[in-house]
Design an enzyme around this catalytic site. Sequence first.
Site, PDB file in Angstrom:
ATOM      1  N   HIS A 144       0.954  -1.077   0.031  1.00 49.93           N
ATOM      2  CA  HIS A 144      -0.092  -0.043  -0.001  1.00 49.93           C
ATOM      3  C   HIS A 144       0.784   1.056  -0.070  1.00 49.93           C
ATOM      4  CE1 HIS A 144       0.823   0.726   4.222  1.00 49.93           C
ATOM      5  NE2 HIS A 144       0.818  -0.566   4.270  1.00 49.93           N
ATOM      6  N   GLU A 204      -2.783  -7.358   6.819  1.00 46.35           N
ATOM      7  CA  GLU A 204      -1.549  -6.996   7.730  1.00 46.35           C
ATOM      8  C   GLU A 204      -1.464  -7.774   9.001  1.00 46.35           C
ATOM      9  OE1 GLU A 204       1.593  -6.252   7.976  1.00 46.35           O
ATOM     10  OE2 GLU A 204       1.561  -3.778   8.091  1.00 46.35           O
TER      11      GLU A 204
END
Length: 313
Positions: A27, A114
């Site tokens: 990201h 994550e």
Amino acid sequence: METQTPNSSPHRHRHYHLPKRIVLIRHGESYGNLAPSTYTTTPDPKIPLTPIGHNQSYLAGAALRRLFLSTFESYRVYFYVSPYERTRSTLREIGRSFSRRRVIGVREECRIREQDFGNFQVEERMKRVKEARERFGRFFYRFPEGESAADVYDRVSSFLESLWRDIDMNRLHRDPSHELNLIIVTHGLTSRVFLMKWFKWTVEQFEQLNNPENCEFRVMQLGEGGDYSLAVHHTEEEMVEWGLSPEMIADQKCRAQAKRGDWNERCPWYLDEFFDQLADSEGSVGDENDNNNDDENDNELCNSDGSCSSFAS
């Protein structure tokens, strides 16, 4: 621009249905990257991108579009995305570079989220916890109320099984005349674990890897023999910067040329990761007594028809 159709490939019957590329992208810059104190007040999944992060994501999309067009005009893309706010925002910005007809689909995938570090993170406490992780080992250390990288490995392994089922059943590749590119929008550690699982890297090799920068991507591309490799698109210098050892880079170069399934035969260094020394021939294996075995079965000559006859030593 010179292009070729999938039917012009000499290996079309072996892997025409496989994605041309599997791209892992981290990201863009988030407010958590900018200020770790953000994690004390905002849940990790809800931390947004910064303005720089939005711009990084848009530029990454443009770079990917150029990459896909450079080899084949009639390409398509399919996205997998982590459910976190920063990855979904990254996906939206990347999507600005592709028209609707290029995008086959998108799937939110919780298994590529994550690493869980716990709930709200107290900054001073997390500092001590991360220092303990360095002493314990980055792969096996489990955060209190969170995950270890080994836990992430387990769920990424499950995701890979689903991904291969999608590929094997042709769920993603609707038209074989199109070149398919899978883009996985995820997180730094998750992308490293993905590569570790895919390429069978050891824990020791994993712990030498560097985290990708925001919106940096790793391109796994089909080689001439139909196996995926980082060395098709990326340079040796890039792989060195990522933390790959000379042996790991040699493996990637083997994969770029080897046929699917035979890379291990062409890259015998892999066995050396687990054994101190393997003999090159059977004659040097075992005890000396093995060469002078008194067993009666050794005093037989076997014929081509399977029958055996005794002989005197």
